[in-house]
Every structure is written in structure tokens, then in C-alpha cells.
Design an enzyme around this catalytic site. Structure first.
Site: not given
Length: 402
Positions: A115, A191, A194, A217, A357
Site C-alpha cells: 500500500h 503493515d 489487512q 478496518k 493505493c
């Protein structure tokens, strides 16, 4: 399944199908009530007042920090920094650790599937320090070969990689990558935006140096994010932002900073949304990751099977539903993703369309934009069936015969 779904007020209108949880999830009433009750009963500036409401607000805020630490397996709650979102968390790492430690001649290794939030901060560091950006190139399923991983070497200072791709949904072997990065003395920046909503996280087991994720999220409010970092790293890092509360003592000429974690949380903190994040964690634990995984894989398996039957439709990523984490990215021949999204919206079906993104990844895939349907445990088989039915008619709506 229905018992969980009834907890989400916005989903009570069954006219709408929400297939955009990778962008932001919906909120159960338990989270909404937790935030509302905070503002109704104990709203005060945490960490500053000596009166009852402020003390209770402080306790609620710090209890949320402890809950996050337990949720991701951190050793200490002081290793948990609250931010606005994963993007701010990654920027904190880049500005505070990156600019102080990366130098000319170093290499910053980034997965091409990242991302933008885990690319742009490192582009900034490279420009300011003279370091070199090195990209790991994945195959069509988002997998990085052993040959590509050889790009991690003695020059590597940072490895920046998402645990789960927001386009292809494929999980990465973070524990293996951490071992490789540490072999060469590099840090790994993960990251987890997700992954945290969909699978158990253990930052100590994966040996992540930094791990970032967003509350919105994973059922929590927008405006609250988390950065986990090893205490040894945080102790040596200068503050990212300065101002109120993150100081211990200020003179006309200088200041000493507060101990961890507060030296990285300048100004009035977002206590209400931290309380919401704590409630979201409780809710996810009640649902259980086993159930979340089962629901997502069942729906993904059905959708992949049915979408393969639709002419002129391309699905990106692995054929294995377990390698999607509820994310299905696709295109229809001759149809711009924005048109696909608009036509589905006319059927009250919410999907994402664009570059997500992740423009370097899409360019690597040979496309400019895609459609993305992303699921969570509150979605149903009936919704998946309606989605497939509507998807079959999109090309006809745009004037194609089939």
C-alpha cells in the site's frame, strides 16, 4: 452467523450489500455503545486531571492499550503507541527511526505489493538520506520467490512489507522474512492493516520490529491506529511530534521527554476511540478467528467458483480461497472498474474500484485499475448470490452482448 449480524445496525437494511470491508469495516452496537458511554459518563482529558472523571478516562485509555498489547502478543503495553491510523504509524517509524538510522549507501527493501502508506514514507527517507530503494517483485499470486528474497543482503537497513496484500489478499511469511532481515542486521516494518482483522497476531513470535494497523478496518472507529515497536528501538527514537503531555520537564531552552509510550503521543489523546478499539477487540475475540476464517473462506470459495463461470471476467491472485483473506480483485473485459462499481451501486452493492493505493503493484500486474470485493464475517451467502447475479449483467448494461 445471524446472531453476529444483528449486532450491526447499518446492516439491518438488507437492501444494501457491503463488500468493502478491506477499506473500512462496519461497527457492532457494542463498539458504538462503548464510545457513546465514554462520552456520556467519563469524558475528560486523560493523563492530566486529578479529579474522578479524568482518572477514569485515563484508566479507560490505558486499559485499551493493555488490551491491544495482549491482542497482538506484545511483551509490554509501553510498546503500544496510539496513532490516528496505520499510515501515521508507518510515518512515525520512517521519520523517527528511519531518518535517524538510515544513511547513504543503505538499501530500503520494499515489497512491490505494498500500500502507498508503506512506500511513500520510505521514498521520503531515501530522498533525504541518499539511501536506495530496492523492490521485491512478486509473481501473479503475490508470492515472492527465493531468488527475489536474495535482494535482502548486507546493504539492507529496512524491509517494509505488509502481512496481507490489500489487492491480492495473500498472506506473507513474516516470521521467515524477519529472520532473513535480522540475519543482515536490518529491521522489518510490517503493515498489519489487512491482517489484524482476520487472523491471530503475535508480534513476538513473528519477531517484528515494527507492526502497524488501523482500528477502522477491524470494527473500531476511524481515527485510532496502533504502532507496536520493540522497546529497545522506541527508547532510542526521538519523538515524531512534540507538544503537550509527551514531555517530562520544559525550560526556555530545552525539554526532557516523558517515558514510553507517552513520548510519542503529543497533545490530547483520542481516548474515546481507544475505548472503541478495546470494545472491538473484545467483540472479535467473542466471534473468534476460527469463525472469521471459516466464513471468509466459505464465501470466497463460492465467489471464486461462480466468477470463473462469468465470461470476460479475470480474477487476480491465487485460486486457493485461503490465500485471499476475504479479498477478491477482478476486472471485466472492456469495462472500466469505475463503471462496474457504479452499475453495482445501482443494485445497492458496495465494492471498491481504482488502484487501491497500490499503483506500483497494479502497474506490475499490467493494469491501471481493478474492482475489489472484500468480505468480512458479517457477510452472507445470500449477499454473495446477489452479487454474482448483478455481476453477470454488468457488461450487458454497458452495451455488450454478454
Amino acid at each position: 452467523m445471524n446472531d453476529f449480524r444483528k449486532d450491526f445496525p447499518i446492516l439491518s437494511d438488507e437492501k444494501y450489500i457491503y463488500f468493502d470491508s478491506a477499506a473500512t469495516s462496519q461497527h457492532p452496537i457494542q463498539v458504538i455503545d462503548a464510545v457513546s458511554n465514554y462520552y456520556k459518563t467519563i469524558n475528560a482529558n486523560p493523563l492530566r486531571g486529578l479529579y474522578e472523571w479524568s482518572i477514569k478516562a485515563t484508566d479507560a485509555y490505558e486499559n485499551a492499550r493493555e488490551k491491544v498489547a495482549d491482542f497482538i502478543g506484545a511483551e509490554k503495553s509501553s510498546e503500544i503507541i496510539f496513532t490516528r491510523n496505520a499510515s501515521e504509524s508507518l510515518n512515525l517509524v520512517a521519520y523517527s527511526w528511519g531518518l535517524a538510522n538510515v544513511k547513504k549507501g543503505d538499501e530500503i527493501v520494499i515489497a512491490i505489493s505494498e500500500h502507498h502508506s508503506n512506500i511513500l514514507p520510505w521514498q521520503m527517507v531515501a530522498k533525504k538520506t541518499g539511501a536506495t530503494l530496492v523492490y521485491l517483485e512478486c509473481d501473479e499470486n503475490g508470492v515472492y520467490s527465493e531468488e527475489e528474497l536474495k535482494k535482502i543482503n548486507e546493504k539492507t537497513k529496512v524491509l517494509a512489507i505488509a502481512q496481507v496484500s490489500n489487492v491480492l489478499g495473500c498472506p506473507k511469511p513474516i516470521k521467515k522474512l524477519s529472520l532473513l532481515a535480522h540475519k543482515y542486521g536490518a529491521v522489518i516494518v510490517v503493515d498489519g492493516a489487512q491482517s489484524a482483522p482476520h487472523m491471530p497476531i503475535d508480534v513476538r513470535d513473528m519477531d517484528a520490529d515494527f507492526f502497524a494497523f488501523s482500528g477502522h478496518k477491524m470494527l473500531a472507529p476511524m481515527g485510532i491506529g496502533v504502532l507496536y515497536a520493540k522497546e529497545t528501538l522506541l527508547n532510542d527514537m526521538p519523538p515524531f511530534l512534540v507538544g503537550g503531555e509527551m514531555i517530562e520537564y520544559v525550560t526556555r531552552e530545552d525539554a526532557t521527554y516523558a517515558p514510553l509510550p507517552h513520548k510519542f503521543e503529543a497533545g490530547t489523546v483520542n481516548a474515546g476511540d481507544a475505548v472503541g478499539l478495546a470494545a472491538a477487540i473484545d467483540y472479535i475475540k467473542d466471534v473468534g478467528f476460527d469463525f472469521i476464517k471459516e466464513r471468509e473462506e466459505t464465501l470466497t470459495s463460492y465467489l471464486l467458483s461462480e466468477m470463473k463461470k462469468i465470461p470476460h471476467l479475470t480474477v487476480y491472485g491465487d485460486d486457493d480461497p485461503s490465500n485471499h483473506c476475504g479479498i477478491i480483485t477482478f476486472n471485466l473485459d472492456g469495462c472500466h472498474p469505475h463503471d462496474v462499481s457504479s452499475i453495482l451501486d445501482s443494485e445497492h452493492i458496495c465494492i471498491r474500484a481504482g488502484h487501491h493505493c497500490a499503483q506500483p503493484l497494479l502497474k506490475h500486474m499490467g493494469v491501471n485499475a481493478t474492482c475489489r470485493a472484500s468480505l468480512y464475517f458479517y457477510n452472507t451467502k445470500g449477499e454473495a448470490e446477489r452479487f454474482i447475479k448483478a455481476l453477470k449483467n454488468v457488461r450487458k448494461e454497458l452495451g455488450y452482448g454478454s
